[in-house]
Design a protein around this motif. Sequence first.
Motif, mmCIF file in Angstrom:
data_model
loop_
_atom_site.group_PDB
_atom_site.id
_atom_site.type_symbol
_atom_site.label_atom_id
_atom_site.label_comp_id
_atom_site.label_asym_id
_atom_site.label_seq_id
_atom_site.Cartn_x
_atom_site.Cartn_y
_atom_site.Cartn_z
ATOM 1 N N LYS A 1 1.094 -1.198 0.142
ATOM 2 C CA LYS A 1 -0.203 -0.133 0.086
ATOM 3 C C LYS A 1 0.983 1.137 0.048
ATOM 4 N N MET A 2 1.869 1.257 0.742
ATOM 5 C CA MET A 2 2.709 2.277 0.752
ATOM 6 C C MET A 2 3.676 2.597 -0.587
ATOM 7 N N TYR A 3 4.034 1.463 -1.119
ATOM 8 C CA TYR A 3 4.676 1.500 -2.266
ATOM 9 C C TYR A 3 3.572 2.216 -3.485
ATOM 10 N N LEU A 4 2.345 1.734 -3.404
ATOM 11 C CA LEU A 4 1.444 2.238 -4.391
ATOM 12 C C LEU A 4 1.086 3.553 -4.151
ATOM 13 N N SER A 5 0.956 4.067 -2.926
ATOM 14 C CA SER A 5 0.755 5.320 -2.457
ATOM 15 C C SER A 5 1.924 6.622 -3.152
ATOM 16 N N HIS A 6 3.343 6.072 -2.822
ATOM 17 C CA HIS A 6 4.301 6.764 -3.067
ATOM 18 C C HIS A 6 4.282 7.044 -4.686
ATOM 19 N N PHE A 7 3.913 6.050 -5.495
ATOM 20 C CA PHE A 7 4.357 6.119 -6.810
ATOM 21 C C PHE A 7 2.873 6.689 -7.541
ATOM 22 N N GLN B 1 -1.340 -1.728 -13.294
ATOM 23 C CA GLN B 1 -1.057 -2.966 -14.499
ATOM 24 C C GLN B 1 -1.366 -2.218 -15.845
ATOM 25 N N VAL B 2 -2.465 -1.245 -15.908
ATOM 26 C CA VAL B 2 -2.717 -0.496 -17.153
ATOM 27 C C VAL B 2 -1.459 0.386 -17.536
ATOM 28 N N TYR B 3 -1.149 0.948 -16.549
ATOM 29 C CA TYR B 3 -0.113 2.017 -17.004
ATOM 30 C C TYR B 3 1.188 1.219 -17.477
ATOM 31 N N TYR B 4 1.493 0.229 -16.887
ATOM 32 C CA TYR B 4 2.403 -0.462 -17.366
ATOM 33 C C TYR B 4 2.225 -1.745 -18.281
ATOM 34 N N HIS B 5 1.314 -1.532 -19.051
ATOM 35 C CA HIS B 5 0.852 -2.439 -20.315
ATOM 36 C C HIS B 5 1.047 -3.914 -19.835
ATOM 37 N N LEU B 6 0.212 -4.187 -18.743
ATOM 38 C CA LEU B 6 0.128 -5.654 -17.932
ATOM 39 C C LEU B 6 -1.430 -5.860 -17.981
ATOM 40 N N ASN B 7 -1.812 -7.232 -17.955
ATOM 41 C CA ASN B 7 -3.267 -7.531 -17.591
ATOM 42 C C ASN B 7 -3.892 -6.959 -16.545
ATOM 43 N N ALA B 8 -4.880 -6.386 -16.627
ATOM 44 C CA ALA B 8 -5.565 -5.579 -15.433
ATOM 45 C C ALA B 8 -6.186 -6.598 -14.476
ATOM 46 N N THR B 9 -5.538 -7.593 -13.838
ATOM 47 C CA THR B 9 -6.215 -8.642 -13.222
ATOM 48 C C THR B 9 -6.637 -7.975 -11.677
ATOM 49 N N GLY B 10 -5.984 -7.261 -11.158
ATOM 50 C CA GLY B 10 -6.071 -6.820 -9.819
ATOM 51 C C GLY B 10 -5.647 -7.638 -9.167
ATOM 52 N N THR B 11 -4.920 -8.670 -9.389
ATOM 53 C CA THR B 11 -4.133 -9.738 -8.294
ATOM 54 C C THR B 11 -2.479 -9.220 -8.585
ATOM 55 N N LEU B 12 -2.071 -9.819 -7.465
ATOM 56 C CA LEU B 12 -0.530 -9.304 -7.470
ATOM 57 C C LEU B 12 0.084 -10.602 -8.313
ATOM 58 N N ASP B 13 -0.196 -10.761 -9.581
ATOM 59 C CA ASP B 13 0.508 -11.864 -10.165
ATOM 60 C C ASP B 13 1.910 -11.741 -10.392
ATOM 61 N N ILE C 1 -4.306 -1.610 -8.210
ATOM 62 C CA ILE C 1 -3.217 -2.639 -8.749
ATOM 63 C C ILE C 1 -3.541 -2.678 -10.258
ATOM 64 N N LYS C 2 -4.883 -2.600 -10.460
ATOM 65 C CA LYS C 2 -5.353 -2.485 -11.744
ATOM 66 C C LYS C 2 -4.820 -1.261 -12.510
ATOM 67 N N SER C 3 -4.894 -0.250 -12.001
ATOM 68 C CA SER C 3 -4.356 1.171 -12.482
ATOM 69 C C SER C 3 -2.843 0.905 -12.772
ATOM 70 N N HIS D 1 -3.714 10.042 -8.194
ATOM 71 C CA HIS D 1 -4.458 9.077 -7.687
ATOM 72 C C HIS D 1 -5.744 8.559 -8.137
ATOM 73 N N GLN D 2 -5.921 8.811 -9.369
ATOM 74 C CA GLN D 2 -7.074 8.290 -10.221
ATOM 75 C C GLN D 2 -6.989 7.056 -10.794
ATOM 76 N N HIS D 3 -7.972 6.228 -10.443
ATOM 77 C CA HIS D 3 -7.762 4.826 -11.157
ATOM 78 C C HIS D 3 -8.212 4.661 -12.551
ATOM 79 N N SER D 4 -7.601 3.964 -13.272
ATOM 80 C CA SER D 4 -7.997 3.722 -14.675
ATOM 81 C C SER D 4 -7.986 2.444 -15.435
ATOM 82 N N GLU D 5 -8.948 1.805 -15.940
ATOM 83 C CA GLU D 5 -8.736 0.661 -16.515
ATOM 84 C C GLU D 5 -8.751 0.538 -18.117
ATOM 85 N N LYS D 6 -8.678 1.864 -18.694
ATOM 86 C CA LYS D 6 -8.823 1.993 -20.009
ATOM 87 C C LYS D 6 -7.525 1.943 -20.709
#
Length: 310
Positions: A68-74, A105-117, A101-103, A137-142
């Motif tokens: 959570k802290m990692y994702l908050s910082h970035f 994954q989208v940013y880094y061109h990964l499958n937006a699974t929402g899991t920590l694969d 996590i989905k956001s 901090h806006q989420h996007s799955e597009k």
Amino acid sequence: MMLKLSFLVSCIFFPFLFFLPVFSHSQYPRLQPNGSLNDSRNQQSFGFLKNIQGCRKGENVKGIRDLKMYLSHFGYLNYQNNPNVTNPKEGHFDDELEAAIKSYQVYYHLNATGTLDEPTVSTMATPRCGFPDKETHQHSEKPFNFVSRYRFFPGKPKWPKGKRHLTYAFGSGFPTRFVPAVARAFGRWATASQYFTFSRAESYPSADLTISFSRGSHGDFPFDGPGGVLAYAYAPTDGRFHYDADDRWVVGAVPYAFDVETVALHEIGHLLGLEHSQIRDAIMWASFNPGVTKGLNFDDIQGIRALYGS
């Protein structure tokens, strides 16, 4: 001190940074405080991610707090403004974390699974620039349109009109063998921008831009030792650029080490006003692989010319 921007703000809520860098004077191994050499190649500041790989929403797992802290910082998570979250530091994998996590994954061109694969963990653990990827901090799955993905800082801060020549200086103890590589990086930006020229300042205090190696908590953004965050720089017109002295720095492509010039190109982009790009081949892409060199991409060149109008 005019424009610290949201970068400094984002650093404030990144309290889990467990950064204890050590300065390296040698070409390859790190030099420890007691003078001994430590050539452990597997130590990583983001190593906690491997221990929580595979976790998903609804689980309670040790290490989720650090995630959570990692994702908050970035820039992907903001519990501070969510009234429904009472304890953002707990180890529960909740809806907000899944969306973050989905956001990511989208940013880094990964499958937006929402899991920590595995692909997500591998990407998150890659050494990178310390500047956040996102500010809102806006989420996007597009999916993104990858024709042009350069970005500017909020408010588009840049060097004042007419300030086209910038001077730079190196901090005390900066290895002299790395100076030519950084100078080349400035030359590449001068050519690409068709706007700026650069020269070395007569003194450190008089320079517009200052470059140094730092360790641990050194007055601004704290560093984290080998791997993890490699370097960071501020937006115009602050001018500071720091390398993490505990990482392995070389000139060129050397296994298990990072190219000084490649990282300089990236951080100088921040100094001039560019944020991270969403194009993998751009120098403003946030992460770096050891043993790899990289140059300016069309996206970087388009970005700097769009910002300064050349």
